[in-house]
Design a protein around this motif. Structure first.
Motif, PDB file in Angstrom:
ATOM      1  N   UNK A 191      46.781  55.791  31.479  1.00 10.88           N
ATOM      2  CA  UNK A 191      47.711  56.777  32.020  1.00 10.88           C
ATOM      3  C   UNK A 191      48.139  56.353  33.399  1.00 10.88           C
ATOM      4  N   UNK A 192      48.475  57.314  34.219  1.00  5.76           N
ATOM      5  CA  UNK A 192      48.879  57.043  35.598  1.00  5.76           C
ATOM      6  C   UNK A 192      47.794  56.233  36.290  1.00  5.76           C
ATOM      7  N   UNK A 193      48.181  55.125  36.922  1.00  3.33           N
ATOM      8  CA  UNK A 193      47.206  54.238  37.557  1.00  3.33           C
ATOM      9  C   UNK A 193      47.884  53.400  38.622  1.00  3.33           C
ATOM     10  N   UNK A 194      47.091  52.958  39.587  1.00  8.06           N
ATOM     11  CA  UNK A 194      47.565  52.048  40.622  1.00  8.06           C
ATOM     12  C   UNK A 194      47.743  50.666  39.997  1.00  8.06           C
ATOM     13  N   UNK A 195      48.958  50.107  39.980  1.00  9.80           N
ATOM     14  CA  UNK A 195      49.204  48.867  39.244  1.00  9.80           C
ATOM     15  C   UNK A 195      48.282  47.712  39.602  1.00  9.80           C
ATOM     16  N   UNK A 196      47.993  47.512  40.884  1.00  7.12           N
ATOM     17  CA  UNK A 196      47.180  46.346  41.258  1.00  7.12           C
ATOM     18  C   UNK A 196      45.743  46.489  40.762  1.00  7.12           C
ATOM     19  N   UNK A 197      45.220  47.706  40.688  1.00  6.06           N
ATOM     20  CA  UNK A 197      43.869  47.890  40.161  1.00  6.06           C
ATOM     21  C   UNK A 197      43.854  47.864  38.639  1.00  6.06           C
ATOM     22  N   UNK A 198      44.909  48.368  38.022  1.00  8.73           N
ATOM     23  CA  UNK A 198      45.012  48.280  36.569  1.00  8.73           C
ATOM     24  C   UNK A 198      45.075  46.828  36.110  1.00  8.73           C
ATOM     25  N   UNK A 199      45.734  45.975  36.906  1.00 11.46           N
ATOM     26  CA  UNK A 199      45.813  44.548  36.568  1.00 11.46           C
ATOM     27  C   UNK A 199      44.442  43.892  36.640  1.00 11.46           C
ATOM     28  N   UNK A 200      43.643  44.258  37.659  1.00 13.35           N
ATOM     29  CA  UNK A 200      42.293  43.712  37.761  1.00 13.35           C
ATOM     30  C   UNK A 200      41.441  44.203  36.598  1.00 13.35           C
ATOM     31  N   UNK A 201      41.648  45.456  36.198  1.00  9.63           N
ATOM     32  CA  UNK A 201      40.906  45.988  35.055  1.00  9.63           C
ATOM     33  C   UNK A 201      41.166  45.161  33.803  1.00  9.63           C
ATOM     34  N   UNK A 202      42.408  44.735  33.603  1.00  8.25           N
ATOM     35  CA  UNK A 202      42.724  43.909  32.436  1.00  8.25           C
ATOM     36  C   UNK A 202      42.012  42.561  32.512  1.00  8.25           C
ATOM     37  N   UNK A 203      41.908  42.002  33.708  1.00  5.06           N
ATOM     38  CA  UNK A 203      41.160  40.752  33.873  1.00  5.06           C
ATOM     39  C   UNK A 203      39.680  40.958  33.556  1.00  5.06           C
ATOM     40  N   UNK A 204      39.139  42.093  33.962  1.00  6.99           N
ATOM     41  CA  UNK A 204      37.737  42.391  33.683  1.00  6.99           C
ATOM     42  C   UNK A 204      37.513  42.540  32.178  1.00  6.99           C
ATOM     43  N   UNK A 205      38.464  43.145  31.490  1.00  3.18           N
ATOM     44  CA  UNK A 205      38.321  43.317  30.040  1.00  3.18           C
ATOM     45  C   UNK A 205      38.313  41.979  29.309  1.00  3.18           C
ATOM     46  N   UNK A 206      38.951  40.977  29.884  1.00  3.68           N
ATOM     47  CA  UNK A 206      38.985  39.650  29.264  1.00  3.68           C
ATOM     48  C   UNK A 206      37.744  38.822  29.590  1.00  3.68           C
ATOM     49  N   UNK A 207      36.918  39.313  30.503  1.00  2.00           N
ATOM     50  CA  UNK A 207      35.732  38.570  30.943  1.00  2.00           C
ATOM     51  C   UNK A 207      34.660  38.537  29.863  1.00  2.00           C
ATOM     52  N   UNK A 208      33.987  37.410  29.750  1.00  2.00           N
ATOM     53  CA  UNK A 208      32.855  37.272  28.837  1.00  2.00           C
ATOM     54  C   UNK A 208      31.658  36.735  29.612  1.00  2.00           C
ATOM     55  N   UNK A 209      30.478  37.357  29.447  1.00  2.00           N
ATOM     56  CA  UNK A 209      29.292  36.862  30.166  1.00  2.00           C
ATOM     57  C   UNK A 209      28.897  35.475  29.683  1.00  2.00           C
ATOM     58  N   UNK A 210      28.358  34.675  30.598  1.00  2.00           N
ATOM     59  CA  UNK A 210      27.959  33.321  30.249  1.00  2.00           C
ATOM     60  C   UNK A 210      26.612  33.285  29.523  1.00  2.00           C
ATOM     61  N   UNK A 211      25.851  34.369  29.667  1.00  2.00           N
ATOM     62  CA  UNK A 211      24.573  34.427  28.976  1.00  2.00           C
ATOM     63  C   UNK A 211      24.362  35.831  28.423  1.00  2.00           C
ATOM     64  N   UNK A 212      23.454  35.960  27.523  1.00  2.00           N
ATOM     65  CA  UNK A 212      23.164  37.237  26.887  1.00  2.00           C
ATOM     66  C   UNK A 212      22.721  38.260  27.944  1.00  2.00           C
ATOM     67  N   UNK A 213      23.280  39.470  27.927  1.00  2.00           N
ATOM     68  CA  UNK A 213      22.868  40.479  28.917  1.00  2.00           C
ATOM     69  C   UNK A 213      21.370  40.745  28.855  1.00  2.00           C
ATOM     70  N   UNK A 214      20.780  41.044  30.014  1.00  2.00           N
ATOM     71  CA  UNK A 214      19.362  41.350  30.065  1.00  2.00           C
ATOM     72  C   UNK A 214      19.060  42.611  29.261  1.00  2.00           C
ATOM     73  N   UNK A 215      17.849  42.682  28.748  1.00  2.00           N
ATOM     74  CA  UNK A 215      17.436  43.825  27.952  1.00  2.00           C
ATOM     75  C   UNK A 215      17.578  45.109  28.768  1.00  2.00           C
ATOM     76  N   UNK A 216      18.182  46.101  28.169  1.00  2.00           N
ATOM     77  CA  UNK A 216      18.389  47.373  28.853  1.00  2.00           C
ATOM     78  C   UNK A 216      19.744  47.514  29.510  1.00  2.00           C
ATOM     79  N   UNK A 217      20.472  46.406  29.652  1.00  2.00           N
ATOM     80  CA  UNK A 217      21.802  46.484  30.269  1.00  2.00           C
ATOM     81  C   UNK A 217      22.749  47.290  29.398  1.00  2.00           C
ATOM     82  N   UNK A 218      22.657  47.091  28.088  1.00  2.00           N
ATOM     83  CA  UNK A 218      23.522  47.777  27.131  1.00  2.00           C
ATOM     84  C   UNK A 218      22.703  48.838  26.402  1.00  2.00           C
ATOM     85  N   UNK A 219      23.111  50.091  26.501  1.00  2.00           N
ATOM     86  CA  UNK A 219      22.411  51.175  25.814  1.00  2.00           C
ATOM     87  C   UNK A 219      23.006  51.369  24.418  1.00  2.00           C
ATOM     88  N   UNK A 220      22.276  52.080  23.586  1.00  2.00           N
ATOM     89  CA  UNK A 220      22.767  52.362  22.231  1.00  2.00           C
ATOM     90  C   UNK A 220      24.053  53.178  22.278  1.00  2.00           C
TER      91      UNK A 220
END
Length: 231
Positions: A191-220
């Protein structure tokens, strides 16, 4: 531009835009009564002048828009409206709010829009090396505690430990949790958003971790909400 008193009902009816603007005001706004005129003033300030003007037009009606000073990079919009002032007060807003404000009662469907407004006003989406981070700053620890709990309740993303930051407080999500938060705020509930931060959010969504997340990082619960981003 003169300040014109008027009737404004923008903060009376919940919508995605109203929730976002409320969050943006919660972060970067103020309200006060002019002692010489008894005018009830509601302001929002930002260095993002175009977005600030857009927010003013979304609210609608008469408002002043000006640069704070010749030396400043900051702009503000000002509404002179007793009705708007009182409507914000009913939502929990107060003058001199920076250290006393709390997380307001918000309909569940509008919580992400409110928090996106807060992030656009008083947050950062950035990188720590090759790892994404999202941070939210506030002078009110009670507000940040309420916000962290609201995010966890809605998404399963664990509430981070609140930390001190000079004279303020800060919440910080990083790596996979930051990615899920960016998804919730800017993709799943766009929805309504600050364009420069929305653009960074899209970059974050494209990010992939280089290693498996530590146990507990991801909840059910996170896996239920963000299956496409936690494959």
């Amino acid at each position: 531009m003169p300040r014109v008193a008027r009737s404004v009902d923008f903060f009376r009816v919940w919508s995605a835009e109203m929730a976002y603007v409320l969050g943006y005001w919660w972060a970067d706004g103020c309200m006060y009564i002019n002692p010489s005129t008894n005018g009830h003033l509601v302001e929002i300030a930002s260095i993002d002048s175009e977005h600030l003007l857009h927010v003013g037009n979304v609210i609608g009606g008469n408002f002043s828009y000006r640069r704070v000073s010749k030396q400043s990079e900051c702009y503000n919009i000002t509404f002179c409206s007793k009705q708007m002032y009182q409507d914000l007060a009913l939502l929990g807003a107060t003058p001199r709010k920076s250290r006393t404000i709390r997380f307001p009662i918000i309909p569940a469907t509008h919580v992400p829009h409110f928090i996106r407004g807060v992030v656009d006003g008083d947050g950062t989406l950035a990188w720590n090396g090759d790892r994404p981070i999202i941070q939210i700053y506030s002078g009110s620890p009670d507000f940040l505690d309420g916000l962290a709990s609201a995010v966890e309740y809605a998404t399963g993303i664990p509430a981070p430990q609140r930390q001190t930051n000079r004279d303020n407080w800060v919440l910080k999500w990083s790596t996979t949790r930051a990615k899920c938060l960016a998804c919730w705020l800017y993709e799943m509930n766009s929805g309504l958003a600050l364009p420069r931060k929305a653009a960074i959010a899209q970059d974050i969504l494209a990010w992939q971790p280089k290693k498996r997340p530590e146990k507990g990082t991801i909840t059910d619960t996170m896996r239920l909400h963000f299956p496409d981003y936690l494959a």
